[in-house]
Scaffold this active site. Structure first.
Site, PDB file in Angstrom:
ATOM      1  N   ASP A   1     -52.677   5.334 -12.741  1.00 52.04           N
ATOM      2  CA  ASP A   1     -52.637   4.831 -14.122  1.00 52.04           C
ATOM      3  C   ASP A   1     -51.678   5.640 -14.998  1.00 52.04           C
ATOM      4  OD1 ASP A   1     -53.990   7.198 -14.395  1.00 52.04           O
ATOM      5  OD2 ASP A   1     -55.737   6.364 -15.457  1.00 52.04           O
TER       6      ASP A   1
ATOM      7  N   GLU B   1     -59.203  14.327 -10.970  1.00 51.43           N
ATOM      8  CA  GLU B   1     -57.972  14.096 -10.200  1.00 51.43           C
ATOM      9  C   GLU B   1     -57.209  15.407 -10.008  1.00 51.43           C
ATOM     10  OE1 GLU B   1     -56.486   9.524 -10.871  1.00 51.43           O
ATOM     11  OE2 GLU B   1     -56.292  10.859 -12.601  1.00 51.43           O
TER      12      GLU B   1
ATOM     13  N   ASP C   1     -53.387  20.295 -21.945  1.00 50.96           N
ATOM     14  CA  ASP C   1     -53.717  19.014 -22.591  1.00 50.96           C
ATOM     15  C   ASP C   1     -53.563  19.138 -24.119  1.00 50.96           C
ATOM     16  OD1 ASP C   1     -54.653  16.511 -23.225  1.00 50.96           O
ATOM     17  OD2 ASP C   1     -56.769  17.023 -22.898  1.00 50.96           O
TER      18      ASP C   1
ATOM     19  N   SER D   1     -56.524  14.578 -25.050  1.00 54.53           N
ATOM     20  CA  SER D   1     -56.975  13.243 -24.651  1.00 54.53           C
ATOM     21  C   SER D   1     -57.895  13.303 -23.429  1.00 54.53           C
ATOM     22  CB  SER D   1     -55.760  12.371 -24.307  1.00 54.53           C
ATOM     23  OG  SER D   1     -55.069  12.939 -23.193  1.00 54.53           O
TER      24      SER D   1
ATOM     25  N   HIS E   1     -27.556  17.438  26.255  1.00 56.44           N
ATOM     26  CA  HIS E   1     -27.788  17.002  27.640  1.00 56.44           C
ATOM     27  C   HIS E   1     -28.286  15.552  27.642  1.00 56.44           C
ATOM     28  CE1 HIS E   1     -30.785  16.679  31.095  1.00 56.44           C
ATOM     29  NE2 HIS E   1     -29.646  16.845  31.709  1.00 56.44           N
ATOM     30  N   ASN E   2     -27.749  14.721  28.556  1.00 62.19           N
ATOM     31  CA  ASN E   2     -28.155  13.303  28.648  1.00 62.19           C
ATOM     32  C   ASN E   2     -28.305  12.696  27.251  1.00 62.19           C
ATOM     33  OD1 ASN E   2     -28.135  13.619  31.377  1.00 62.19           O
ATOM     34  ND2 ASN E   2     -30.337  13.422  31.686  1.00 62.19           N
TER      35      ASN E   2
ATOM     36  N   ASP F   1     -23.529   9.568  31.419  1.00 64.32           N
ATOM     37  CA  ASP F   1     -23.741   9.229  32.834  1.00 64.32           C
ATOM     38  C   ASP F   1     -23.362   7.762  33.027  1.00 64.32           C
ATOM     39  OD1 ASP F   1     -24.634  11.680  33.500  1.00 64.32           O
ATOM     40  OD2 ASP F   1     -26.745  11.181  33.660  1.00 64.32           O
TER      41      ASP F   1
ATOM     42  N   HIS G   1     -29.733   7.079  32.959  1.00 61.78           N
ATOM     43  CA  HIS G   1     -30.057   8.185  33.853  1.00 61.78           C
ATOM     44  C   HIS G   1     -30.298   7.593  35.235  1.00 61.78           C
ATOM     45  CE1 HIS G   1     -32.483  12.164  34.469  1.00 61.78           C
ATOM     46  NE2 HIS G   1     -31.267  12.217  34.951  1.00 61.78           N
TER      47      HIS G   1
ATOM     48  N   GLU H   1     -20.221  12.026  33.702  1.00 59.45           N
ATOM     49  CA  GLU H   1     -20.815  12.033  35.047  1.00 59.45           C
ATOM     50  C   GLU H   1     -20.490  10.661  35.618  1.00 59.45           C
ATOM     51  OE1 GLU H   1     -22.452  14.330  36.828  1.00 59.45           O
ATOM     52  OE2 GLU H   1     -22.168  15.859  35.285  1.00 59.45           O
TER      53      GLU H   1
ATOM     54  N   ARG I   1     -20.917  25.281  31.633  1.00 59.27           N
ATOM     55  CA  ARG I   1     -21.903  24.388  31.020  1.00 59.27           C
ATOM     56  C   ARG I   1     -23.220  24.573  31.759  1.00 59.27           C
ATOM     57  NH1 ARG I   1     -23.985  19.237  31.890  1.00 59.27           N
ATOM     58  NH2 ARG I   1     -24.664  18.187  29.987  1.00 59.27           N
TER      59      ARG I   1
END
Length: 821
Positions: free
Chosen positions: A147, A154, A179, A183, A301-302, A333, A346, A380, A582
């Protein structure tokens, strides 16, 4: 009515999104379901339900969105183009590893409304400063009935969400003080004031008051003293103080008077200038003109896999994500596919397949968006001769000028080129029929292709010519007969290859394919595209020194590489000074888990390939390391790993490496999140663990005690002490965990950085509460590099957890004796 985000310009698209629309959510070719999507009134979150008026739940927050793509850019929507027009589809791409969201609207107009509206909101959130975003985020979480006002119940709920356990009377006191309208609820600026009171930092105030004469402000001279004494800014402190006041002091009058308020001081400490990561290491700051073998290279990788290694999905999204996060070496690959078009997957698994052509198009589009330093395509190749020709054709036609297909100047090189020389270029790594020398000499050998009949007579003479090897090109070679790793006769022409591929002579394996039964012959047009990165088998370091050239590169499984480190660590260091290596994950890692890259970096392995789709400790180390140097994907190795005569052995480090002692006072934490931010359950009990990764003797960890029931502003004030032998190879990882005495601690957040990128500062911290006596004595001695720093935490996925941070004081000393530490 609930208020939208502060300053949000509501346009027509946003209003229509707030009314909600039915769209089709697409997960796969078979999963395509209608859902009702609606932008909430706050303009910051999108919810979805099975139908309008149905039970809605959050789908995503605008701050989670990285970008919005058109339908034709999604491989999934492209595969459904006959069912749904691509113009009606779009893709929402999220930060981190969260899967993309593919949606199909009922019309092109509706798709455009959501695409334009979402992009407008993403741009707005990006432009909001972090404080505005924060105030608004917490307000939206706390305002349960939406609201636009927040009642005291709250607020109490919000405090639990924020990880704060607070005395009810004190919470009410803060609420009533904020406040101002009396209010009984907090609105707009009132909530901002309440949040400010909540986030006061007494430990920062203490540091501030140590330098401020009146406790209200730091004059220019007082701030200069702080920068010089605490942050070790030395001679530049005076100029820097003016710069920082101008940057962080919120009041205009303060800027004019050259004074820094407490708010400005806190802003500075929480900024990139007060961050633990040295800002000078963020842009490209290293020498980029050395040979490629002198750099660590961010490698994947992959790359095509976005899941596991057995049944996972193959997707061009894998390449997009890898390249955008700074990967400079991606793996492809390639296998024979239907209709003469090679596919990527793969091999011998149930992983899905994607056209090789799509991969090349994706690489061409994304290769240089994050970094313009060279990209390596690690091929690959499992294809027949005919489909290899298609591979070469796609690489040449799609990549065009980006593809490096000959040496940079057309001449024979004496060392690998540098990342600087190769900017904007894509290099192919793979098998090659012959040497680079032969490739370049071949242009001088006329009529080779047409003289098939006379070739037998010419062979002995040509053999001698091709075998001769200029001495200066391979200083490690004694000009002995080289080891041929070929898949085709040396003088094979395209025609000859084709004949052999189609009708091999009896038992060709014995002549052509020792140890490689019935593998396809390598096609010369593809072979010619491999220039500086010829893949060769590794036999031994002595064999490589004798027979291989600087442009030949070997791959190692993690198991093989680790055993070589133990058996011959120094030889591995020397090998990596002149040749590229690698390393790839063990084949047993079918779940796409990762290994720790540090062990391989310690011997100078350049391309340590990771399953980047899998988050965790190993990727934290990887991402933390490559965050430096502009995130460009290349990091210069320490000088002792670039010397082919280096005596360094990671298992037995000796001088001239200077040990350093690191003292970290872990002071406090700020706004640490819960594992599930939507739940109000128990408050976290945080502790901080500091981990060092480096050579084996340096790898260690220590942790603070835990603070009970306070994730909002826990205070530790504890000092941890580390001694590191080889700081050049060390990384620090700060992990915050939620203590759990029953089971393992829960992960809250982490931050990892290289030791060499740690921003340090000046003498002792002003407060030494809970500091062990020996460490306190050490910190009171001359401490050349300390400083107050914030560490901004990241999620498991590597995305920011702002405003979650820890506040520390860091001090390092060089060359300390064992008994002193």
């Amino acid at each position: 009515a609930p208020s939208p985000g502060p300053g949000l310009l509501i346009n027509q698209e946003v209003l229509l999104m707030q009314k909600g629309m039915v769209m089709r959510k697409v997960r796969s070719k078979s999963w395509k379901k209608l859902r009702y999507f609606r932008l909430q009134d706050d303009g910051m979150t999108v919810w979805h339900a099975r139908q309008a008026g149905g039970n809605a739940k959050p789908s995503f927050s605008i701050s989670d969105v990285e970008t919005v793509r058109e339908g034709h850019e999604s491989e999934l929507l492209r595969s459904l183009a006959e069912e749904f027009p691509l113009e009606q589809g779009f893709t929402i791409v999220f930060h981190g590893r969260r899967s993309n969201l593919d949606l199909v609207a009922s019309s092109v107009e509706e798709a455009q409304i959501w695409m334009r509206g979402l992009q407008h909101l993403v741009d707005f959130v990006t432009s909001m400063d972090q404080k505005e975003r924060l105030d608004h985020d917490w307000f939206q979480r706390g305002d349960k009935n939406q609201d636009g006002r927040m009642s005291f119940p709250e607020v109490q709920r919000l405090l639990r969400l924020m990880n704060v356990e607070m005395d009810q009377d004190y919470a009410l006191h803060l609420f009533q003080a904020a406040d101002e309208s009396q209010s009984g609820t907090l609105e707009g600026e009132e909530f901002v004031e309440f949040y400010k009171a909540l986030t006061k930092r007494p430990e920062v105030l203490e540091v501030f008051e140590n330098f401020s004469a009146d406790g209200q402000k730091l004059t220019l001279l007082e701030f200069v003293d702080f920068l010089r004494e605490e942050q070790n800014e030395g001679e530049r402190a005076s100029d820097l103080a003016l710069e920082l006041i101008d940057r962080y002091e919120p009041s205009e009058s303060g800027k004019v008077r050259h004074v820094l308020s407490l708010d400005g001081f806190l802003s500075y400490l929480c900024s990139k200038d007060g961050d633990i990561f040295n800002p000078t290491c963020l842009p490209v700051y290293q020498d980029m003109t050395q040979p490629l073998s002198h750099y660590y290279i961010n490698s994947s990788h992959n790359t095509y896999l976005v899941g596991d290694q057995i049944c996972g999905q193959s997707s061009v999204e894998g390449y997009i994500r890898a390249l955008k996060r700074g990967c400079r070496c991606v793996e492809v690959d390639i296998w024979d596919g239907p209709g003469g078009e090679p596919v990527v997957y793969h091999g011998h698994t149930l992983t899905s397949r994607i056209p090789f052509k799509d991969v090349v198009v994706t690489v061409a589009q994304y290769a240089f968006q994050t970094s313009d330093y060279p990209v390596i395509l690690s091929l690959e190749n499992h294809c027949s001769w005919e489909q290899q020709q298609v591979i070469a054709q796609h690489l040449t036609e799609i990549l065009g000028e980006q593809l490096l297909s000959t040496t940079l100047d057309g001449l024979l090189p004496t060392q690998l080129p540098s990342p600087e020389e190769l900017r904007g270029k894509i290099l192919v790594k793979g098998k090659k029929l012959q040497t680079l020398e032969e490739d370049l000499e071949e242009e001088e050998v006329e009529m080779l292709e047409s003289e098939l009949e006379g070739q037998q007579e010419a062979e002995p003479e040509l053999e001698a010519q091709f075998e001769s090897e200029p001495q200066e090109l391979s200083p490690r070679s004694k000009d002995k007969k080289k080891d041929k790793v070929v898949m085709c006769p040396l003088f094979c022409t395209p025609i000859c290859c084709q004949i052999m591929a189609q009708a091999p002579i009896s038992k060709p394996e014995s002549v052509l394919f020792p140890k490689q039964k019935s593998k396809p012959v390598l096609c010369p047009t593809l072979s010619a595209l491999v220039v500086y990165l010829k893949s060769v088998s590794f036999h031994s370091f002595a064999h490589s020194r004798e027979h291989y050239r600087f442009y030949e590169t070997s791959s190692f499984s993690e198991t093989k590489a680790k055993s070589l480190i133990k058996e011959a660590g120094n030889e591995f260091v020397q090998h990596n000074a002149w040749q590229l290596s690698r390393v790839y994950p063990s084949g047993l890692r079918t779940d796409s888990s990762n290994y720790n890259p540090q062990e391989l970096w310690n011997v100078g392995c350049q391309m340590v390939a990771m399953n980047v789709q899998t988050a965790g400790l190993e990727m934290d180390i990887y991402d933390g390391f490559f965050r430096q140097n502009g995130g460009c994907g290349y990091v210069l190795k320490p000088d002792f790993l670039r010397d082919a005569q280096s005596s360094f052995h990671p298992e037995r480090p000796v001088s001239p490496f200077k040990a350093q002692t690191l003292l970290i006072q872990v002071i406090s934490g700020q706004q640490l999140p819960k594992e599930d931010m939507t739940k109000e359950r128990s408050i976290v009990d945080p502790l901080v663990r500091v981990e060092i990764f480096g050579i084996r003797p340096d790898t260690t960890r220590q942790e603070t005690s835990y603070v009970e029931n306070n994730g909002f502003n826990p205070y530790w004030g504890q000092t941890l002490c580390f001694r590191v032998l080889v700081p050049e190879l060390a990384l620090l990882r700060f992990v915050v965990q939620d203590y759990n005495w029953k089971t393992r601690n829960d992960f809250i957040g982490q931050y990892t950085l290289p030791w060499t990128c740690m921003q340090q500062g000046g003498p002792v911290p002003q407060t030494l509460a809970n500091t062990p006596a020996p460490a306190a004595l050490l910190m009171r001695s001359s401490c050349p590099f300390p400083g107050y720093r914030h560490i901004h935490l990241l999620s498991k996925d590597g995305t920011s957890l702002h405003p979650a941070s820890i506040f520390v004081h860091i001090c390092t000393q060089e060359g300390l004796e064992e008994d002193e530490s």
